[in-house]
Design a protein around this motif. Sequence first.
Motif, short mmCIF file in Angstrom:
data_model
loop_
_atom_site.label_atom_id
_atom_site.label_comp_id
_atom_site.label_asym_id
_atom_site.label_seq_id
_atom_site.Cartn_x
_atom_site.Cartn_y
_atom_site.Cartn_z
N THR A 30 0.86 -1.19 0.18
CA THR A 30 -0.10 -0.03 -0.02
C THR A 30 0.79 1.21 0.13
O THR A 30 1.90 1.28 0.77
N VAL A 31 0.77 2.10 -0.95
CA VAL A 31 1.43 3.29 -1.15
C VAL A 31 0.51 4.60 -0.87
O VAL A 31 -0.51 4.55 -1.18
N ARG A 32 0.93 5.46 0.07
CA ARG A 32 0.09 6.36 0.70
C ARG A 32 0.91 7.66 0.70
O ARG A 32 2.09 7.64 1.43
N LYS A 33 0.38 8.92 0.51
CA LYS A 33 0.97 9.98 0.49
C LYS A 33 0.85 10.58 1.99
O LYS A 33 -0.61 10.76 2.48
N ARG A 34 1.38 11.09 2.87
CA ARG A 34 1.35 11.15 4.07
C ARG A 34 0.76 12.77 4.54
O ARG A 34 0.04 13.13 5.43
N CYS A 35 1.43 13.79 3.96
CA CYS A 35 1.20 15.39 3.88
C CYS A 35 0.52 15.95 2.76
O CYS A 35 -0.11 15.16 1.96
N GLU A 36 0.21 17.11 3.16
CA GLU A 36 -0.60 17.97 2.16
C GLU A 36 -0.01 18.31 1.20
O GLU A 36 1.09 18.29 0.81
N THR A 37 -0.65 19.14 0.19
CA THR A 37 -0.02 19.46 -0.99
C THR A 37 0.81 20.43 -1.16
O THR A 37 1.83 20.56 -1.76
N THR A 38 0.54 21.86 -0.10
CA THR A 38 1.27 22.86 -0.06
C THR A 38 1.68 23.14 1.47
O THR A 38 1.09 22.83 2.50
N GLY A 39 2.89 23.82 1.58
CA GLY A 39 3.41 24.23 3.03
C GLY A 39 4.09 23.37 3.86
O GLY A 39 3.86 22.25 3.63
N TYR A 40 4.90 23.82 4.50
CA TYR A 40 5.57 23.12 5.27
C TYR A 40 6.71 21.95 4.84
O TYR A 40 6.78 20.79 5.27
N GLY A 41 7.14 22.38 3.72
CA GLY A 41 8.09 21.34 3.05
C GLY A 41 7.25 20.39 2.25
O GLY A 41 7.88 19.50 1.58
N ALA A 42 5.82 20.29 1.98
CA ALA A 42 5.08 19.51 1.50
C ALA A 42 4.79 20.08 -0.26
O ALA A 42 5.20 21.15 -0.48
N ALA A 43 4.70 18.99 -1.06
CA ALA A 43 4.04 19.48 -2.25
C ALA A 43 3.26 18.39 -3.16
O ALA A 43 2.94 17.40 -2.50
N LEU A 44 2.96 18.87 -4.32
CA LEU A 44 2.23 17.97 -5.15
C LEU A 44 3.15 16.75 -5.68
O LEU A 44 4.09 17.13 -6.09
N ILE A 45 2.55 15.62 -5.66
CA ILE A 45 3.36 14.37 -6.25
C ILE A 45 2.62 13.58 -7.16
O ILE A 45 1.29 13.54 -6.87
N ALA A 46 3.06 13.14 -8.23
CA ALA A 46 2.33 12.37 -9.11
C ALA A 46 3.31 10.85 -9.23
O ALA A 46 4.46 10.98 -9.44
N ILE A 47 2.48 9.97 -9.12
CA ILE A 47 3.17 8.45 -9.04
C ILE A 47 2.84 8.22 -10.51
O ILE A 47 1.93 7.79 -11.18
N LYS A 48 4.19 7.84 -11.43
CA LYS A 48 4.06 7.68 -12.74
C LYS A 48 3.92 6.13 -13.08
O LYS A 48 3.14 5.61 -13.82
N GLU A 49 4.48 5.32 -12.11
CA GLU A 49 4.43 3.81 -12.40
C GLU A 49 5.01 3.11 -11.09
O GLU A 49 5.87 3.57 -10.45
#
Length: 232
Positions: A30-49
Motif C-alpha cells: 500500500t502506497v500513501r502520501k502522508r502530507c498535504e499539497t502545500t506548505g511546511y515542505g510538502a508538495a504535489l506528487i504524481a506517481i508515474k509507475e
Amino acid sequence: ALVPTSTITVDKNGSYVLASGLPAGPHTLTVRKRCETTGYGAALIAIKEVAVTDGTFSAPPAAADKQIEFIGDSITSGFGNMVTDGQGNYSSNNTNGNATYATMTAAAFGAEAQVISRSGIRFGRYDDRPESDSWISHYAKTASIGGGDTTNWDFAKRPSDVVVINLGTNDSGARMGGSAIAASLYQSEAKALLQLVREKNPDAHIVWVYGMMGVNANVANGRLIITFRSKE
C-alpha cells in the motif's frame, strides 16, 4: 497498524525503492502520501509507475463497498500529529494524514477514505484572506489548491456514501472589512458549501462536525454535530 513499513522522503524526480528483500510468496503493498499539497515542505506528487524487478503483479484487491469523504482543515490533514512533545517542528515530516480520525473512522467501518483537506482553510469567503482559502472555491475541482489540477472532479465515477465536513475552526475569529463576521454571513457561507456538496453528492448522508479542537462560545460543550439528509 499505524506504523508504516517504510517512510520515503521524495525530494526530486526519480525512482524510489518501496520494499526489498521480501521472502517468496504473495505480498500486499500500500502506497500513501502522508502530507498535504502545500506548505511546511510538502508538495504535489504524481506517481508515474509502480513496478517490480523480481516477481509479478496479481489482481488488486477489490475496492471497499463504501466510501466516506472527509472535507476539512489541519485537523483532518493530521498537521503535526506526529509531534510527541507538544512543541517539535511542525513540518511535513511530522504530519501523517493516514493516522487521523478520518482514516481511522473509515477503516473501522471497512470503508475507503476520500480525504480533501488543507491546513488553515475555511468554509467561508472573507476579505481578510483570499477566496482561495475557502473550500467553496476548490471543492468541485480535482486538486486546484497550490496550482494543481483545475479540471472538474468526476463525482459520479466513485460516489461517496457519507460526506463528513469538519470545518469552522479557522472561520472563528475571521474578519470582514475589519469587523467580526456577522452570524448571517457565517450562515449563508455554510449554506453555500452545503448546497455545493449536496449538488455533487445527491444521495450521500452529509454530517457536519465542529469543535473537535477548540471551544467556541456559541457551541455547547465544545461540540456541534449537525446531520443533513434533505436534498433541498
